[in-house]
Design an enzyme around this catalytic site. Structure first.
Site, PDB file in Angstrom:
ATOM      1  N   ASN A 215      -1.195   2.957   0.329  1.00 53.36           N
ATOM      2  CA  ASN A 215       0.374   3.594  -0.208  1.00 53.36           C
ATOM      3  C   ASN A 215       1.317   3.339   0.658  1.00 53.36           C
ATOM      4  OD1 ASN A 215       0.456   6.412   1.359  1.00 53.36           O
ATOM      5  ND2 ASN A 215      -1.514   6.467   0.448  1.00 53.36           N
ATOM      6  N   ARG A 216       2.650   3.833   0.455  1.00 52.22           N
ATOM      7  CA  ARG A 216       3.650   3.348   1.251  1.00 52.22           C
ATOM      8  C   ARG A 216       4.170   4.717   2.389  1.00 52.22           C
ATOM      9  NH1 ARG A 216       7.066  -0.378  -0.796  1.00 52.22           N
ATOM     10  NH2 ARG A 216       6.532  -0.912  -3.041  1.00 52.22           N
TER      11      ARG A 216
END
Ligand code: FMN
Length: 409
Positions: A215-216
């Protein structure tokens, strides 16, 4: 004219004394009036001429010089901050027991401002019960004792006991000075004596040896929380996943990769924690099967199907099963739509005390230096935090945690 904040830089006799020169430089260049008070042993490593020239102030190790100015009392009384870097095992022992046989130890007894110790020594000295008890005593009294870093020590050996980077110690000093400004009116860091756990970053769930589901999350918010807690006197354990950010000074860092590893590290760390802030973005799912070889393209032009399984819900688990009575649990909710409604629902579902709800998107929050959020509390209170640096949100979170902490004996 506003007078410069007065900082006493105590330097004791460790090999890392040379690093205090850089700390001194940073303090003077950022507008502080620094008086260096080395010990006799420190002068074996770096001479008085260096301290005097770099600080622009006289340097003395003992109480018998300029006696008419009563330096053994005045220097401590006038200080806005005392930072001892490096702090030897000997200096921690003297400070914990109130000895006063040189100028620095006298200064430590007369100072009523915040005091930061940055210990540095061999791992054996650091881990010795005598040193650990001295550190616990100093922390209980409100001093900020920065956890040493892990790395190369004096010789070829490595381990815990290294002086953290001077830039990191400088950040802690800046933070402590801001936090304890006369406007706030408190000299004792308000998280002193507390153990807090923070998770940061984003987990990566491996598919095969070269690919993962991730994920970011950058981890910046979790690091801001960890730094802020350390500067407010807490012992901090930071469980980080895949951030690539250097370890902050004063913080015990546990590095993990996957959600299952993060769960294990958090469960271990919360056993004696007063508060836990789960700022990491933990994957809800992981591939059901890990392919031990790289997954190849299929000849028929098709694509493989990846089956996912649920990861454990760590926030719900530590909220439902508190490791200590009165432990405060804080979650983060990254939402893309219906932000507040989803946040309220998540707070109920997870059973935590506080939930920091923020809106995320490709260009929002992730990786940015700034954040904007609403902190929802289980008692129904809602605290909006306007758009600003992640450090500001971090302070608000600790401000809200503070009144919820169980009383200490
Ligand atoms: C080469 C050398 C390196 C040392 N490094 C350290 C150190 O990193 N940490 C420490 O606690 N003591 C260290 N010591 C031992 C201290 O210098 C010694 O305990 C001394 O009494 C400390 O005095 P002070 O606390 O008044 O500065 C070192 C000694 C030598 C000779």
């Amino acid at each position: 004219m506003v007078s410069k904040p007065k900082v006493v830089l105590g330097v004791s006799g460790g090999i890392a004394a040379y690093k205090a020169c850089e700390l001194l430089r940073r303090l003077t260049e950022s507008g502080h009036d620094v008086r260096v008070v080395p010990t006799d042993s420190a002068l074996h490593f770096v001479g008085a001429a260096t301290w005097s020239a770099l600080s622009g102030n006289p340097v003395s190790t003992e109480v018998w010089e300029s006696v008419h100015e009563v330096p053994h009392v005045r220097i401590g009384q006038a200080a806005d901050l005392v930072v001892v870097a490096p702090a030897t095992a000997d200096m921690l022992a003297k400070a914990a027991h109130g000895l006063a046989d040189d100028l620095l130890t006298n200064t430590l007894l007369t100072a009523r401002c915040p005091v930061v110790f940055a210990p540095a020594m061999h791992t054996e000295m650091w881990e010795h019960p005598a040193t650990q008890e001295n550190v616990a005593t100093l922390r209980r009294r409100g001093a900020v004792v920065v956890e040493p870093a892990v790395g190369r020590l004096t010789g070829v050996d490595t381990g815990k006991g290294r002086l953290p980077d001077p830039a990191e110690i400088f950040e802690i000093c800046r933070h402590v000075l801001n936090w304890h400004s006369p406007a706030r009116g408190t000299a004792t860091p308000d998280l002193a004596g507390r153990h807090v756990v923070v998770s940061a970053g984003g987990t990566r769930e491996p598919l095969d040896p070269v690919r993962y589901l991730g994920n970011r999350s950058s981890g910046k918010q979790g690091y801001a929380l960890a730094r802020a807690a350390a500067a407010r006197g807490a012992r901090v354990t930071l469980v980080e996943a895949n951030t690539g950010i250097p370890d902050p000074a004063g913080v015990d860092v546990v590095h993990v990769g996957t959600a299952l590893q993060l769960r294990e590290a958090v469960l271990k760390a919360v056993a004696d924690a007063d508060a836990v802030v789960m700022a990491a973005a933990v994957a809800d799912f992981r591939p059901a099967v890990y392919a031990t070889g790289k997954i190849k393209k299929q000849d028929d032009g098709g694509a493989p199907t990846v089956e996912l399984v649920r990861n454990p819900d760590i926030l719900a688990e530590i909220s439902a099963d508190r490791a200590l009575p009165g432990q405060v649990v804080v979650g983060f909710a990254a939402e893309t739509d219906d932000v507040l409604a989803n946040g309220r629902e998540k707070l109920r579902r997870k059973g935590c005390d506080l939930l920091v709800v923020n809106e995320v998107g490709e260009r929002k929050t992730f990786g940015s230096e700034e954040n904007e959020a609403v902190v929802l509390a289980s008692d129904g209170a809602e605290t909006p935090v306007p758009h600003g640096p992640k450090e500001a949100l971090a302070e608000t979170v600790w401000d809200l945690v503070l009144p919820r902490l169980r009383a200490t004996t």
